[in-house]
Enzyme design. Structure first.
Site, PDB file in Angstrom:
ATOM      1  N   ARG A   1      -1.130  -8.169  13.579  1.00  0.00           N
ATOM      2  CA  ARG A   1      -1.583  -7.227  12.545  1.00  0.00           C
ATOM      3  C   ARG A   1      -2.443  -7.952  11.510  1.00  0.00           C
ATOM      4  NH1 ARG A   1       4.051  -5.134  10.822  1.00  0.00           N
ATOM      5  NH2 ARG A   1       3.021  -3.808   9.299  1.00  0.00           N
TER       6      ARG A   1
ATOM      7  N   ARG B   1      11.445  -5.993   4.216  1.00  0.00           N
ATOM      8  CA  ARG B   1      11.422  -4.549   4.505  1.00  0.00           C
ATOM      9  C   ARG B   1      12.344  -4.251   5.699  1.00  0.00           C
ATOM     10  NH1 ARG B   1       5.693  -1.952   5.006  1.00  0.00           N
ATOM     11  NH2 ARG B   1       5.437  -3.118   6.925  1.00  0.00           N
TER      12      ARG B   1
ATOM     13  N   ARG C   1      -9.660   1.321   8.580  1.00  0.00           N
ATOM     14  CA  ARG C   1      -9.265  -0.047   8.887  1.00  0.00           C
ATOM     15  C   ARG C   1     -10.381  -0.800   9.611  1.00  0.00           C
ATOM     16  NH1 ARG C   1      -3.354   0.941   8.891  1.00  0.00           N
ATOM     17  NH2 ARG C   1      -2.246  -1.027   9.062  1.00  0.00           N
TER      18      ARG C   1
ATOM     19  N   LYS D   1       0.838  -1.215   0.000  1.00  0.00           N
ATOM     20  CA  LYS D   1       0.000   0.000   0.000  1.00  0.00           C
ATOM     21  C   LYS D   1       0.874   1.267   0.000  1.00  0.00           C
ATOM     22  CE  LYS D   1      -2.254  -0.842   3.879  1.00  0.00           C
ATOM     23  NZ  LYS D   1      -1.640  -2.123   4.285  1.00  0.00           N
TER      24      LYS D   1
ATOM     25  N   ARG E   1      10.957  -0.810  12.001  1.00  0.00           N
ATOM     26  CA  ARG E   1       9.705  -0.544  12.721  1.00  0.00           C
ATOM     27  C   ARG E   1       9.522  -1.565  13.835  1.00  0.00           C
ATOM     28  NH1 ARG E   1       4.943   0.104   8.310  1.00  0.00           N
ATOM     29  NH2 ARG E   1       3.850  -0.867  10.059  1.00  0.00           N
TER      30      ARG E   1
END
Ligand code: AMP
Length: 192
Positions: free
Chosen positions: A150, A127, A88, A13, A139
């Site tokens: 998540r 990532r 969300r 995204k 992160r």
């Protein structure tokens, strides 16, 4: 043009939103980025969100709706915006509808990035590796435990939005497993 990009964590995204934002010169509104900035700055919102985010949970609806409502009111949003990571939950989607209606605005498209579940853990791991290699800070929620939470939050709270926006005639799905440039091409065709 007002667009939502929908998809599980690691679906791409952020990458695709940035590309659309550049191409159409409209801002990418990422609630995740805004919340991370609030955490770094130690604002009251950041203090509230910090642990929830690190654990992979969802920040309360009223907090994110407040952030988006303020952000959409800024002058750079007059030509439209791309929502990345918002809404969300169904209550967030209803709040967004009300917010847009009150401003005489509407959504033009909701684009779902469809990605194979099994690929998501690899993508998030990649990532984290790339961020480290570039000298950045990983992160706190890009780890296996938080990713599981998540993903559960995505399937439980966010995936019902696919039906919601389908029913509103706004949903288009793209194959998020394709190479980045191909995904961008699919999105371009939808937004053309
Ligand atoms: P993201 O950068 O979109 O992956 O978001 C990172 C984290 O920020 C999420 O796992 C949530 O904890 C929080 N977050 C971002 N957007 C929202 C939202 N719309 N509603 C609730 N929590 C959010």
């Amino acid at each position: 043009m007002n667009v939502i990009l929908l998809g599980p964590p690691g679906a791409g995204k952020g990458t695709q939103s940035q590309l659309i934002a550049q191409k159409h010169t409209i801002p990418q509104l990422s609630t995740g980025d805004m919340l991370r900035a609030a955490v770094s700055a130690g604002t009251p919102v950041g203090l509230k969100a910090k642990k929830i985010m690190a654990d992979g949970g969802l920040v309360p609806d009223d907090v994110v709706v407040g952030i988006i409502s303020e952000r959409i009111a800024e002058p750079d949003c007059v030509r439209g915006f791309i929502l990345d990571g918002f809404p969300r939950t169904l209550p967030q989607a209803s709040s967004l509808d009300r917010l847009l209606t009150s401003k005489g605005l509407k959504l033009d498209r909701v684009i779902e990035l469809k990605v194979d579940d099994m690929a998501l853990a690899d993508r998030v791991e990649k990532r984290a590796r790339e961020t480290l290699a570039a000298g950045g800070t990983v992160r706190p929620d890009d780890n296996a435990d938080a990713l599981k939470t998540r993903l559960m939050a995505y399937y439980r709270e966010t995936s019902p939005l696919i039906g919601y926006y389908y029913a509103h005639g706004l949903l288009k799905s793209v194959d998020g497993m394709a190479p980045i440039a191909d995904v961008t091409r699919q999105i371009d065709e939808i937004l053309a």
